[in-house]
Design a protein around this motif. Structure first.
Motif, short mmCIF file in Angstrom:
data_model
loop_
_atom_site.label_atom_id
_atom_site.label_comp_id
_atom_site.label_asym_id
_atom_site.label_seq_id
_atom_site.Cartn_x
_atom_site.Cartn_y
_atom_site.Cartn_z
N ILE A 104 51.07 44.92 50.34
CA ILE A 104 50.34 45.23 49.20
C ILE A 104 51.43 45.41 48.08
CG2 ILE A 104 48.69 46.43 48.10
CD1 ILE A 104 48.02 45.33 50.71
N ALA A 105 51.36 44.45 46.93
CA ALA A 105 52.27 44.51 45.91
C ALA A 105 51.53 44.87 44.50
CB ALA A 105 53.26 43.43 45.88
N GLY A 106 52.27 45.33 43.49
CA GLY A 106 51.64 45.41 41.98
C GLY A 106 52.15 46.56 41.31
N VAL A 220 45.73 43.66 41.03
CA VAL A 220 45.81 43.41 39.75
C VAL A 220 44.69 44.31 39.00
CG1 VAL A 220 45.13 41.90 37.60
CG2 VAL A 220 46.67 41.08 39.71
N ASP A 221 45.19 45.06 38.02
CA ASP A 221 43.99 45.99 37.41
C ASP A 221 43.30 45.06 36.34
OD1 ASP A 221 42.56 47.48 35.34
OD2 ASP A 221 44.47 48.87 35.20
N SER A 222 42.17 44.71 36.62
CA SER A 222 41.30 43.59 35.61
C SER A 222 41.23 44.30 34.20
CB SER A 222 40.10 43.36 36.49
OG SER A 222 39.29 44.66 36.48
N MET A 223 41.39 45.43 34.15
CA MET A 223 41.05 45.85 32.63
C MET A 223 42.12 45.60 31.79
SD MET A 223 39.56 49.59 33.59
CE MET A 223 39.15 50.23 31.83
N THR A 224 43.31 45.10 32.37
CA THR A 224 44.42 44.86 31.81
C THR A 224 44.33 43.41 31.02
OG1 THR A 224 45.85 44.21 33.63
CG2 THR A 224 46.02 46.45 32.66
N LEU A 239 57.47 36.52 45.25
CA LEU A 239 57.06 36.61 46.83
C LEU A 239 56.23 35.23 47.17
CD1 LEU A 239 55.72 40.24 46.05
CD2 LEU A 239 57.55 39.67 47.19
N ASP A 240 55.80 34.67 46.16
CA ASP A 240 54.85 33.44 46.52
C ASP A 240 53.59 33.90 47.35
OD1 ASP A 240 53.85 30.85 47.06
OD2 ASP A 240 55.01 30.60 48.60
N TYR A 241 52.79 35.02 46.86
CA TYR A 241 51.93 35.96 47.70
C TYR A 241 50.79 34.81 48.02
CZ TYR A 241 50.31 36.58 42.79
OH TYR A 241 50.18 36.37 41.70
N ASN A 242 49.78 35.34 48.96
CA ASN A 242 48.77 34.67 49.54
C ASN A 242 47.58 34.61 48.69
OD1 ASN A 242 50.41 36.00 52.03
ND2 ASN A 242 49.84 33.65 52.52
N GLY A 243 47.48 35.93 48.07
CA GLY A 243 46.00 36.01 47.46
C GLY A 243 46.35 37.21 46.30
N VAL A 244 45.24 37.50 45.63
CA VAL A 244 45.16 38.21 44.55
C VAL A 244 43.66 39.40 44.76
CG1 VAL A 244 44.67 38.64 42.00
CG2 VAL A 244 46.15 36.88 42.76
N VAL A 245 44.07 40.52 44.42
CA VAL A 245 42.92 41.42 44.42
C VAL A 245 42.85 42.00 42.99
CG1 VAL A 245 42.20 43.82 45.40
CG2 VAL A 245 43.63 42.28 46.98
N ILE A 269 41.57 34.48 44.55
CA ILE A 269 41.17 35.96 44.65
C ILE A 269 40.49 36.23 45.69
CG2 ILE A 269 39.88 37.59 43.35
CD1 ILE A 269 39.83 35.81 41.00
N LYS A 270 41.06 37.22 46.73
CA LYS A 270 40.62 37.40 47.87
C LYS A 270 39.46 38.77 48.00
CE LYS A 270 43.77 35.04 50.76
NZ LYS A 270 44.28 35.02 51.94
N PHE A 271 39.76 39.61 47.27
CA PHE A 271 38.98 40.91 47.33
C PHE A 271 38.63 41.25 45.62
CE2 PHE A 271 41.08 41.26 51.53
CZ PHE A 271 39.70 41.28 52.22
#
Length: 454
Positions: A104-106, A220-224, A239-245, A269-271
Motif C-alpha cells: 500500500i502506497a500513497g 488517493v485522497d479524492s478530495m484533492t 512503482l508501476d503499480y497495479n491499481g488505484v484506491v 480504480i480497484k476500490f
C-alpha cells in the motif's frame, strides 16, 4: 458522492429532454453544458473535451435528431462514455500467490492506514483469507498505533518492530512470520510524506523491489482533485503499480479524480472507500458509478450490502414467527440494527433509481432510528415479545422512559401493526404475486417513501 456533478449533468440532459424540437444547435449546447459540468467537477480539461467530442459525434451519428426519445438516447451515450472513461469494467485483485503480498502506497493523510485495515477486513470476511497487517511506516508512530487499533477491531494480527527503522527488513521479517503462521495475505502499510520527495520514492522503490508484491495499490485522497491525479502519475513512474484506491468519496469531493485518473495514469480504480468504519470499502464498478453519477441509482450494490447482513438462520426463525403471528419488537429491533450496519442512510436511499434526486436536499440523519430504539428499549421483555399487552398506562410509562411523547408511542405502534400485516400478507400466494408484479414494473407504482422529507 458526486452530488454537484450529478446535479449539473442532470440539468444539462434535462435541457435537451425538455425541447420540443431537437437540432444540431441544442445538441451542441447540451454537450457544452456537459463539458462545463465535468470541468467544474475538476476533470482534466483535455479529458472533458475529448469525452464531450465523442458524445457529440455519437449523438449526431445515431440520429438523435430524429429519435423518438432523444433525451434518453443522449443519456445513454453520456453513460457509456463515462463507463469507458472510468475503465469499462471491474478489475479484480490478484490473490493467486501463496502468500499474496499487497503493498500500500500513497501520500501522508491519503487514508493508507485506514484502507489497509478495511482491505484486511474485506479479505477476511468476503474472501475467507487469513491476512496479516504489517506496519512499515517507521516515521510516524501514530501510524503503527493506528494499525494496531484497527487490527484489534477486525480481529486481524499486526506485525510491528518498534526499534527497527528499516522498512525492507521489517517487510522481510513479516513475510517469514506470515509463512510460519499460515497467513495467506500480507498487507504492507508503507510510509507517506506530505509531498513527493526523493527519499520517499527511493524507500518505497526498495521495499517494492524486495517484496515483489502480487499487488501494489496506490491510495488517493479524492478530495484533492487533479493534484491526486498528478501524484498518482509520479508514483506510477516509480512503482508501476497495479491499481488505484479512491478514499474519502463521502466528503466534499467533486469527483474529478475518479473520472480522470484512469485515462491519465492508465491504471484501473480497484476500490473506493467512504467513512472511517471498517466495512465501508467497495469494489469499484465503472458502470455502477456511472449509474450513480447520472442519478440512475445502484440497486445491485444495495442488494449486495443487504446480502452481507443477511443471516439465513435468523431469516428462517423470523419466517416462522411471522407465520405464527409472533413477530415482536425484539425482532423489529434486530431488523433496524441490520439496516444500520449497511451504511449511511442517505447513501443507501440514493442507490434506489430516482430517489437520489428526490432526497438530495433532504437532511436524513443517521440517528433517525435512535428514538425508535429508545422506545423499544423502554419496554419490558414481555411487552417486546407481546406488543398486544401495551395499553394506555404502559404507553405512558414507555414514553416517559424513552423521553418521547405519547403520540410517538402511538405512531410506532400503528406502524408496527401495519408492518406486521404486510409481512403476513407477503408470506402467502398474494405476496408472491405482488412481488412478481413489482419486479416486472407495475404501472402507477411510485418509488416514494411515506413521510420522506416531511
Amino acid at each position: 458522492m458526486f452530488n454537484s456533478l450529478q446535479d449539473k449533468l442532470d440539468k444539462a440532459l434535462q435541457n435537451i429532454q425538455g425541447r420540443g424540437k431537437i437540432s444540431e444547435i441544442n445538441v451542441a449546447e447540451t454537450v457544452k453544458e456537459i463539458r462545463r459540468a465535468l470541468v467544474d467537477a475538476d476533470v482534466n480539461f483535455k479529458v472533458a473535451k475529448d469525452l464531450t467530442k465523442r458524445v457529440q459525434d455519437k449523438a449526431l451519428g445515431q440520429n438523435v435528431l430524429t429519435s423518438i426519445t432523444p433525451g434518453q438516447l443522449m443519456t445513454k451515450i453520456v453513460h457509456d462514455e463515462l463507463v469507458d472513461l472510468m475503465g469499462g469494467h471491474q478489475e479484480g485483485i490478484n490473490l493467486s500467490a501463496k502468500p499474496s503480498i499487497i503493498l500500500i502506497a500513497g501520500l501522508q493523510g491519503s487514508g493508507k492506514t485506514t484502507f489497509s485495515g478495511k482491505l484486511a477486513n474485506f479479505l477476511k470476511k468476503k474472501k475467507n483469507k487469513n491476512p496479516l497487517l504489517v506496519a512499515c511506516d517507521v516515521y510516524r508512530p501514530a501510524a503503527i498505533d493506528q494499525l494496531k487499533v484497527l487490527g484489534s477491531q477486525i480481529g486481524v494480527p499486526v506485525y510491528t518492530e518498534q526499534e527497527n527503522l528499516n522498512p525492507v527488513q521489517i517487510a522481510e521479517h513479516a513475510i517469514e512470520h506470515a509463512k510460519q503462521n499460515q497467513q495467506d495475505v500480507i498487507i504492507i502499510d508503507t510510509a507517506g510524506r506530505l509531498a513527493i520527495d526523493e527519499q520517499m520514492m527511493n524507500e518505497i522503490r526498495n521495499v517494492h523491489q524486495f517484496v515483489k508484491p502480487s499487488e501494489t495499490l496506490f491510495v488517493v485522497d479524492s478530495m484533492t482533485g487533479q493534484d491526486a491525479v498528478n501524484t498518482a502519475k509520479s508514483f506510477n513512474d516509480v512503482l508501476d503499480y497495479n491499481g488505484v484506491v479512491l478514499t474519502k468519496l463521502d466528503g466534499d469531493t467533486r469527483g474529478g479524480a475518479a473520472l480522470t485518473i484512469r485515462t491519465v495514469v492508465e491504471k484501473p480504480i480497484k476500490f473506493i472507500s467512504t467513512g472511517e468504519k471498517m466495512d465501508t470499502l467497495e469494489i469499484f464498478y465503472p458502470e455502477r458509478m456511472a449509474d450513480r453519477i447520472l442519478g440512475m441509482g445502484d440497486v445491485v450494490s444495495l442488494v449486495e450490502k443487504a446480502q452481507e447482513q443477511f443471516d439465513e438462520e435468523e431469516a428462517k426463525k423470523l419466517h416462522k414467527k411471522i407465520a405464527k403471528n409472533e413477530f415482536g419488537f425484539d425482532d423489529f429491533l434486530k431488523q433496524i440494527q441490520q439496516i444500520k450496519k449497511m451504511g449511511n442512510m442517505k447513501d443507501l436511499l440514493g442507490m434506489l433509481p430516482g430517489v437520489g434526486k428526490a432526497i438530495k436536499d433532504v437532511d436524513i440523519n443517521d440517528d433517525a432510528f435512535k428514538h425508535i430504539e429508545a422506545i423499544i428499549q423502554s419496554m419490558t421483555p414481555e411487552e417486546r415479545r407481546k406488543p398486544s399487552l401495551i395499553n394506555i398506562s404502559r404507553k405512558q410509562r414507555i414514553a416517559k422512559g424513552a423521553g418521547r411523547k405519547l403520540e410517538d408511542i402511538n405512531a410506532l405502534m400503528k406502524q408496527f401493526e401495519q408492518m406486521g400485516k404486510m409481512m403476513k400478507m407477503m408470506q402467502g400466494p398474494q405476496g408472491k404475486q405482488l412481488m412478481n408484479m413489482m419486479s416486472k414494473g407495475m404501472p402507477g407504482m411510485g418509488g416514494g417513501f411515506p413521510g420522506m422529507g416531511k
